[in-house]
Design a protein around this motif. Sequence first.
Motif, PDB file in Angstrom:
ATOM      1  N   SER A  75      15.205  -3.305  69.996  1.00 26.67           N
ATOM      2  CA  SER A  75      15.079  -1.393  69.773  1.00 26.67           C
ATOM      3  C   SER A  75      14.065  -1.552  69.753  1.00 26.67           C
ATOM      4  O   SER A  75      13.367  -2.287  68.426  1.00 26.67           O
ATOM      5  N   ASN A  76      12.866  -1.450  70.726  1.00 27.81           N
ATOM      6  CA  ASN A  76      11.880  -0.847  70.438  1.00 27.81           C
ATOM      7  C   ASN A  76      11.417   0.134  71.317  1.00 27.81           C
ATOM      8  O   ASN A  76      12.111   1.115  72.173  1.00 27.81           O
ATOM      9  N   ASP A  77      10.376   1.052  70.850  1.00 24.84           N
ATOM     10  CA  ASP A  77       9.934   2.145  72.208  1.00 24.84           C
ATOM     11  C   ASP A  77       9.677   1.629  73.903  1.00 24.84           C
ATOM     12  O   ASP A  77      10.176   3.068  74.770  1.00 24.84           O
ATOM     13  N   ALA A  78       9.694   0.956  74.063  1.00 25.64           N
ATOM     14  CA  ALA A  78       9.469  -0.249  75.346  1.00 25.64           C
ATOM     15  C   ALA A  78      11.418   0.236  76.248  1.00 25.64           C
ATOM     16  O   ALA A  78      11.823   0.894  76.932  1.00 25.64           O
ATOM     17  N   GLY A  79      12.798   0.394  75.446  1.00 28.27           N
ATOM     18  CA  GLY A  79      13.640   0.214  75.631  1.00 28.27           C
ATOM     19  C   GLY A  79      15.058  -0.553  74.273  1.00 28.27           C
ATOM     20  O   GLY A  79      14.061  -0.732  73.593  1.00 28.27           O
ATOM     21  N   THR A  80      15.858  -0.781  75.379  1.00 31.10           N
ATOM     22  CA  THR A  80      16.659  -2.019  74.797  1.00 31.10           C
ATOM     23  C   THR A  80      17.629  -3.273  75.886  1.00 31.10           C
ATOM     24  O   THR A  80      17.063  -2.519  76.493  1.00 31.10           O
ATOM     25  N   GLY A  81      17.717  -4.317  75.074  1.00 27.00           N
ATOM     26  CA  GLY A  81      17.701  -4.846  75.255  1.00 27.00           C
ATOM     27  C   GLY A  81      18.345  -5.817  74.682  1.00 27.00           C
ATOM     28  O   GLY A  81      19.284  -6.434  73.431  1.00 27.00           O
ATOM     29  N   HIS A  82      19.190  -7.092  75.354  1.00 30.20           N
ATOM     30  CA  HIS A  82      19.978  -7.661  75.105  1.00 30.20           C
ATOM     31  C   HIS A  82      19.137  -9.623  75.374  1.00 30.20           C
ATOM     32  O   HIS A  82      18.909  -9.792  76.635  1.00 30.20           O
ATOM     33  N   VAL A  83      19.698 -10.862  74.637  1.00 31.41           N
ATOM     34  CA  VAL A  83      20.328 -12.374  75.271  1.00 31.41           C
ATOM     35  C   VAL A  83      21.507 -12.686  74.887  1.00 31.41           C
ATOM     36  O   VAL A  83      22.036 -12.283  73.447  1.00 31.41           O
ATOM     37  N   LEU A  84      21.933 -13.547  75.211  1.00 32.43           N
ATOM     38  CA  LEU A  84      22.938 -14.101  75.488  1.00 32.43           C
ATOM     39  C   LEU A  84      22.685 -15.493  75.013  1.00 32.43           C
ATOM     40  O   LEU A  84      22.022 -16.128  75.111  1.00 32.43           O
ATOM     41  N   LEU A  85      24.156 -15.935  73.944  1.00 33.82           N
ATOM     42  CA  LEU A  85      23.171 -17.464  73.622  1.00 33.82           C
ATOM     43  C   LEU A  85      24.551 -18.509  73.816  1.00 33.82           C
ATOM     44  O   LEU A  85      25.074 -17.578  73.391  1.00 33.82           O
TER      45      LEU A  85
END
Length: 151
Positions: free
Chosen positions: A114-124
């Motif tokens: 999460s940062n000012d640009a938004g949120t996201g995720h990565v699957l490992l």
Amino acid sequence: MTDIEELARRVQETGTVVAVAESLTSGNLAATVGAAEGAGEWFAGGVVAYRLETKQRVLGLAEGIDPCSPECAEHLAGAVRDLTGADLAVSVTGVGGPEPHDGHEPGTVYLGWSNDAGTGHVLLELDGDPEQVIDASVNAAVGLLLDRLRG
């Protein structure tokens, strides 16, 4: 230069404040980040929320969200960022093993950011015993911090 050394250099150059939320890694990510050069200036801190109830109570995870999911990882990262006032936050949640848990195979790990640009995720999808999964997750989370700093 190691990833953690590069992270320390980049956050100091950019003035970025970092935070972490962890479940699977049980504080190992915070210990790694906190040991980096100058961390007292740029590491806001972290939350270790191993039990589902702790994720819900401390970080506001909604009831019914799978703790091993993209939604959980993204929520944890956003919540710890809000809680600490950090510019950039990452989270780690998943199944270390050695056995499957709630239908998830060992080594299934989600990193959130999460940062000012938004949120996201990565699957490992990691192999190895629980200690190896934890170590690989910490390394991947540090790498994710670097990736988000690069834009």
